[in-house]
Design a protein around this motif. Structure first.
Motif, PDB file in Angstrom:
ATOM      1  N   LEU A   3       4.623  -8.447   9.615  1.00  0.00           N
ATOM      2  CA  LEU A   3       3.929  -7.489   8.760  1.00  0.00           C
ATOM      3  C   LEU A   3       4.839  -7.035   7.625  1.00  0.00           C
ATOM      4  O   LEU A   3       4.411  -6.930   6.481  1.00  0.00           O
ATOM      5  CB  LEU A   3       3.438  -6.290   9.579  1.00  0.00           C
ATOM      6  CG  LEU A   3       2.732  -5.189   8.797  1.00  0.00           C
ATOM      7  CD1 LEU A   3       1.549  -5.726   8.017  1.00  0.00           C
ATOM      8  CD2 LEU A   3       2.298  -4.079   9.742  1.00  0.00           C
ATOM      9  N   ARG A   4       6.083  -6.765   7.925  1.00  0.00           N
ATOM     10  CA  ARG A   4       7.029  -6.370   6.869  1.00  0.00           C
ATOM     11  C   ARG A   4       7.227  -7.494   5.852  1.00  0.00           C
ATOM     12  O   ARG A   4       7.339  -7.243   4.656  1.00  0.00           O
ATOM     13  CB  ARG A   4       8.370  -5.986   7.473  1.00  0.00           C
ATOM     14  CG  ARG A   4       8.318  -4.684   8.186  1.00  0.00           C
ATOM     15  CD  ARG A   4       9.365  -3.783   7.640  1.00  0.00           C
ATOM     16  NE  ARG A   4       9.336  -2.538   8.385  1.00  0.00           N
ATOM     17  CZ  ARG A   4       9.518  -1.392   7.803  1.00  0.00           C
ATOM     18  NH1 ARG A   4       9.755  -1.327   6.527  1.00  0.00           N
ATOM     19  NH2 ARG A   4       9.479  -0.286   8.508  1.00  0.00           N
ATOM     20  N   LEU A   5       7.253  -8.743   6.325  1.00  0.00           N
ATOM     21  CA  LEU A   5       7.396  -9.879   5.418  1.00  0.00           C
ATOM     22  C   LEU A   5       6.184  -9.979   4.501  1.00  0.00           C
ATOM     23  O   LEU A   5       6.331 -10.145   3.281  1.00  0.00           O
ATOM     24  CB  LEU A   5       7.581 -11.169   6.216  1.00  0.00           C
ATOM     25  CG  LEU A   5       7.703 -12.450   5.392  1.00  0.00           C
ATOM     26  CD1 LEU A   5       8.920 -12.387   4.489  1.00  0.00           C
ATOM     27  CD2 LEU A   5       7.777 -13.648   6.316  1.00  0.00           C
ATOM     28  N   ALA A   6       4.993  -9.877   5.059  1.00  0.00           N
ATOM     29  CA  ALA A   6       3.774  -9.938   4.252  1.00  0.00           C
ATOM     30  C   ALA A   6       3.726  -8.788   3.253  1.00  0.00           C
ATOM     31  O   ALA A   6       3.338  -8.972   2.094  1.00  0.00           O
ATOM     32  CB  ALA A   6       2.542  -9.920   5.146  1.00  0.00           C
ATOM     33  N   ALA A   7       4.127  -7.601   3.678  1.00  0.00           N
ATOM     34  CA  ALA A   7       4.130  -6.444   2.789  1.00  0.00           C
ATOM     35  C   ALA A   7       5.134  -6.627   1.651  1.00  0.00           C
ATOM     36  O   ALA A   7       4.857  -6.255   0.503  1.00  0.00           O
ATOM     37  CB  ALA A   7       4.447  -5.182   3.583  1.00  0.00           C
ATOM     38  N   THR A   8       6.275  -7.207   1.959  1.00  0.00           N
ATOM     39  CA  THR A   8       7.279  -7.458   0.928  1.00  0.00           C
ATOM     40  C   THR A   8       6.787  -8.475  -0.083  1.00  0.00           C
ATOM     41  O   THR A   8       6.930  -8.287  -1.293  1.00  0.00           O
ATOM     42  CB  THR A   8       8.596  -7.933   1.570  1.00  0.00           C
ATOM     43  OG1 THR A   8       9.049  -6.940   2.481  1.00  0.00           O
ATOM     44  CG2 THR A   8       9.657  -8.197   0.522  1.00  0.00           C
ATOM     45  N   VAL A   9       6.198  -9.557   0.399  1.00  0.00           N
ATOM     46  CA  VAL A   9       5.655 -10.584  -0.500  1.00  0.00           C
ATOM     47  C   VAL A   9       4.558  -9.979  -1.377  1.00  0.00           C
ATOM     48  O   VAL A   9       4.489 -10.248  -2.582  1.00  0.00           O
ATOM     49  CB  VAL A   9       5.134 -11.799   0.294  1.00  0.00           C
ATOM     50  CG1 VAL A   9       4.371 -12.763  -0.609  1.00  0.00           C
ATOM     51  CG2 VAL A   9       6.281 -12.514   0.985  1.00  0.00           C
ATOM     52  N   GLU A  10       3.711  -9.146  -0.778  1.00  0.00           N
ATOM     53  CA  GLU A  10       2.645  -8.505  -1.549  1.00  0.00           C
ATOM     54  C   GLU A  10       3.225  -7.647  -2.673  1.00  0.00           C
ATOM     55  O   GLU A  10       2.786  -7.725  -3.827  1.00  0.00           O
ATOM     56  CB  GLU A  10       1.783  -7.648  -0.632  1.00  0.00           C
ATOM     57  CG  GLU A  10       0.693  -6.901  -1.368  1.00  0.00           C
ATOM     58  CD  GLU A  10       0.014  -5.842  -0.530  1.00  0.00           C
ATOM     59  OE1 GLU A  10      -0.917  -5.213  -1.056  1.00  0.00           O
ATOM     60  OE2 GLU A  10       0.403  -5.616   0.638  1.00  0.00           O
ATOM     61  N   LEU A  11       4.193  -6.824  -2.351  1.00  0.00           N
ATOM     62  CA  LEU A  11       4.780  -5.921  -3.337  1.00  0.00           C
ATOM     63  C   LEU A  11       5.543  -6.676  -4.423  1.00  0.00           C
ATOM     64  O   LEU A  11       5.370  -6.404  -5.616  1.00  0.00           O
ATOM     65  CB  LEU A  11       5.691  -4.910  -2.648  1.00  0.00           C
ATOM     66  CG  LEU A  11       6.284  -3.829  -3.538  1.00  0.00           C
ATOM     67  CD1 LEU A  11       5.188  -3.024  -4.221  1.00  0.00           C
ATOM     68  CD2 LEU A  11       7.178  -2.913  -2.715  1.00  0.00           C
ATOM     69  N   VAL A  12       6.352  -7.645  -4.038  1.00  0.00           N
ATOM     70  CA  VAL A  12       7.128  -8.409  -5.019  1.00  0.00           C
ATOM     71  C   VAL A  12       6.197  -9.208  -5.933  1.00  0.00           C
ATOM     72  O   VAL A  12       6.400  -9.252  -7.154  1.00  0.00           O
ATOM     73  CB  VAL A  12       8.152  -9.325  -4.312  1.00  0.00           C
ATOM     74  CG1 VAL A  12       8.777 -10.306  -5.283  1.00  0.00           C
ATOM     75  CG2 VAL A  12       9.217  -8.486  -3.631  1.00  0.00           C
ATOM     76  N   SER A  13       5.169  -9.817  -5.370  1.00  0.00           N
ATOM     77  CA  SER A  13       4.251 -10.588  -6.196  1.00  0.00           C
ATOM     78  C   SER A  13       3.483  -9.685  -7.166  1.00  0.00           C
ATOM     79  O   SER A  13       3.211 -10.076  -8.303  1.00  0.00           O
ATOM     80  CB  SER A  13       3.285 -11.399  -5.326  1.00  0.00           C
ATOM     81  OG  SER A  13       2.475 -10.557  -4.536  1.00  0.00           O
ATOM     82  N   LEU A  14       3.168  -8.471  -6.742  1.00  0.00           N
ATOM     83  CA  LEU A  14       2.509  -7.535  -7.649  1.00  0.00           C
ATOM     84  C   LEU A  14       3.440  -7.155  -8.798  1.00  0.00           C
ATOM     85  O   LEU A  14       3.010  -7.090  -9.956  1.00  0.00           O
ATOM     86  CB  LEU A  14       2.055  -6.286  -6.901  1.00  0.00           C
ATOM     87  CG  LEU A  14       1.371  -5.224  -7.763  1.00  0.00           C
ATOM     88  CD1 LEU A  14       0.083  -5.760  -8.364  1.00  0.00           C
ATOM     89  CD2 LEU A  14       1.107  -3.980  -6.951  1.00  0.00           C
TER      90      LEU A  14
END
Length: 84
Positions: A3-14
């Motif tokens: 979940l932390r990995l997905a959240a990080t990818v989401e934030l960085v991609s945004l």
């Protein structure tokens, strides 16, 4: 951890999408990073719901764009810590 990995990818991609929009606005960047951002968002929501269920505070937090995955991860960690 996932979940932390997905959240990080989401934030960085945004951040990448917004930086691209504010600067050079290359269509290729948006075409590549946009789907990555969308998938990371959906994965974060799905992981949260799978772990906490639909009717949880974490699930409600997970649907908030950009920071919802992180907020859900923190809420789940606090709940796990309080439970024992």
């Amino acid at each position: 951890m996932p979940l932390r990995l997905a959240a990080t990818v989401e934030l960085v991609s945004l951040v990448v999408l917004l930086a691209n929009l504010a600067t050079v606005h290359l269509d290729g960047v948006a075409a590549l990073v946009g789907p990555v951002h969308g998938c990371a968002y959906l994965v974060a929501v799905a992981l949260t719901v799978a772990r906490a269920g639909w009717r949880s505070r974490a699930a409600a937090l997970s649907v908030v764009p950009a920071v919802g995955g992180w907020a859900a991860a923190v809420a789940l960690e606090r709940a796990a810590g309080a439970a024992g």
